[in-house]
Design an enzyme around this catalytic site. Structure first.
Site, PDB file in Angstrom:
ATOM      1  N   ASP A  72       0.863  -1.184   0.000  1.00 20.65           N
ATOM      2  CA  ASP A  72       0.000   0.000   0.000  1.00 20.65           C
ATOM      3  C   ASP A  72       0.895   1.228   0.000  1.00 20.65           C
ATOM      4  O   ASP A  72       1.775   1.358   0.856  1.00 20.65           O
ATOM      5  CB  ASP A  72      -0.886   0.023   1.253  1.00 20.65           C
ATOM      6  CG  ASP A  72      -1.976  -1.047   1.182  1.00 20.65           C
ATOM      7  OD1 ASP A  72      -2.190  -1.601   0.089  1.00 20.65           O
ATOM      8  OD2 ASP A  72      -2.602  -1.321   2.217  1.00 20.65           O
ATOM      9  N   ASP A 110     -13.694  -6.594  -2.400  1.00 14.67           N
ATOM     10  CA  ASP A 110     -13.670  -6.611  -0.930  1.00 14.67           C
ATOM     11  C   ASP A 110     -15.025  -7.139  -0.481  1.00 14.67           C
ATOM     12  O   ASP A 110     -16.055  -6.603  -0.889  1.00 14.67           O
ATOM     13  CB  ASP A 110     -13.482  -5.190  -0.372  1.00 14.67           C
ATOM     14  CG  ASP A 110     -12.078  -4.647  -0.633  1.00 14.67           C
ATOM     15  OD1 ASP A 110     -11.180  -5.444  -0.960  1.00 14.67           O
ATOM     16  OD2 ASP A 110     -11.883  -3.420  -0.536  1.00 14.67           O
TER      17      ASP A 110
END
Lengths: 202, 252
Positions: free
Chosen positions: B11, B130
């Site tokens: 990330d 997700d």
């Protein structure tokens, strides 16, 4: 100097970076004179066959590639670039390729997950200088949904990989070489293959 | 034989790699280019970079990171976060990424997947999902870092994504993400069995066994993880040696 044919074929940077690492001079170009003056040609490619061949035809590249190959200039096709060497592709219809090699491009059978994505091993079908300093059964990175099939010239098969079928991975006929996987994304093995190719044609 | 893939996920925020637990309490880890090189050398099969800020001015910093990474490593990598248009996809592919991971934008605009697959090829379009378990025992797609429920069934969405032309699916279980209690096997397997494209399991890796279980029992083609790699808890060579002992084909 290697001429990498520029026809908006997606990610070309990785290939240029790999050649930079090997200290091989290359230029991304659609200029006929540059291609004619280059010592060899790379036809890269990701994406759809139809778009690629349409784009190559429009730029006049198909003719230039045929001429240069007929003159004996080495050419390397990578992934879709290799598929474009064949006569016909059945990706979303039926499309005429450059026709340097006999055979066709067909969808990988659905008995396996498609696309064929990831690291797979290469089996050898004949000796080649390309395998210099390469271990047996090396892993290289594939990502494709179509593969060479139909009747093709078996003596052109240098290496293959197993994935729902025998996937031609390296093909060679005279000055025409194709790699279905991405040597520029295949770690040290890939870089060694590109280095061996460079030595093979020089 | 096709090898199962091990994928560290990075990330990136303002040019640095960060790792948060359940996307909150983000902590600074390292320089993305350095970390990418380290993973390349350690035998990672692929990398994923998520641009977690995705504001316009920081976008250019991120694209610069992508290009630097492409120059340094010789394994494939995907880029996600803030991908909303064909132009966004084009710019990350042009910067040297192999694949683009599309998440929230595909929910509001599913045609983005089909347009992108037609233009760039399915092989570079990854649908990232997700999912959270609902009270009724189903899995629902969530967006905005798990904060917003969409009312869409995760398995149906995976099937639709495949039809639209996605070449791969990353299934991230929000419930197990950051918990190090193992991948969500049931969810991963349900998605893997519903489609015929490669599946990357994400969220929950904590031990060596977690990797072998998801690759063996949940039909995942690849396993993605972040903190166990970033903090050196599981060195990749050790993980690969372990998986090989477990009769899983890995690239060595």
């Amino acid at each position: 100097m290697i001429a990498i044919i520029d026809y908006d074929a997606g990610n070309i940077k990785s290939l240029q970076f790999a050649l930079d690492k090997l200290k091989v001079e290359s230029v991304l170009t659609k200029d006929p004179a540059t291609i004619k003056n280059a010592s060899s040609i790379i036809l890269p490619g990701v994406g759809a066959f139809k778009d690629a061949i349409t784009s190559l035809n429009k730029l006049g590249m198909t003719e230039i590639i045929r001429e240069e190959v007929a003159n004996g200039k080495p050419i390397l096709g990578i992934c879709l670039g290799m598929q474009l060497f064949y006569e016909t592709s059945y990706e979303d219809g039926e499309w005429k390729g450059i026709g340097l090699l006999k055979g066709s491009v067909n969808r990988i059978p659905d008995i396996v997950k498609v696309p064929h994505m990831g690291w797979n091993t290469l089996q050898r079908h004949q000796e080649s200088p390309l395998f210099q300093n390469i271990s047996d059964d090396p892993f290289v990175y594939f990502v494709h949904s179509y593969a060479i099939g139909g009747p093709y010239e078996k003596e052109t098969l240098v290496s293959s990989s197993e994935y729902g079928m025998t996937v031609p991975a390296i093909v060679q006929k005279g000055n025409v070489t194709g790699m279905q996987f991405h040597p520029e994304k295949s770690g040290d093995v890939g870089l060694q293959l590109l280095k061996n190719y460079r030595e093979m044609i020089s | 034989m096709l090898a199962k893939r091990i994928i560290p996920c990075l990330d990136v925020d303002k040019g640095r790699v960060v790792k948060g637990k359940k996307f909150k309490d983000i902590q600074d880890v390292a320089d993305p280019v350095e970390l990418a090189k380290r993973y390349n050398d350690a035998g990672a099969d692929e990398l994923v970079f998520y641009d977690i800020t995705a504001s316009n001015e920081e976008r250019n910093i991120f694209l610069d990171v992508v290009e630097k990474v492409a120059r340094e490593i010789s394994i494939p990598f995907a880029v996600g976060g803030g991908i909303r248009s064909i132009d966004d996809i084009n710019s990350v592919l042009r910067s040297g990424a192999e694949k683009v991971s599309i998440n929230s934008a595909a929910i509001s605009n599913p045609e983005l997947i089909s347009e992108a697959a037609t233009k760039f090829g399915s092989q570079c379009i990854v649908l990232s999902i997700d999912a959270k378990e609902t009270d009724s025992g189903k899995w629902e797609v969530v967006i905005n870092g798990g904060r917003k429920y969409t009312g869409i069934d995760a398995i149906e969405w995976a099937k639709k994504g495949e039809k639209l032309g996605a070449g791969e699916i990353v299934i991230n279980a929000i419930d197990t993400d950051g918990e190090k209690s193992g991948y969500h096997l049931e969810l991963t397997k349900a998605i893997a069995d519903a489609v015929n494209i490669p599946i990357v399991a994400s969220g929950g890796a904590g031990t060596l066994e977690h990797f072998s279980t998801v690759l063996k029992e949940a039909n995942a083609d690849a396993a993605l993880a972040a903190s166990v790699f970033h903090y050196g808890e599981i060195p990749i060579p050790e993980l690969k040696a372990y998986l090989e002992k477990e009769n899983i084909i890995v690239r060595r």
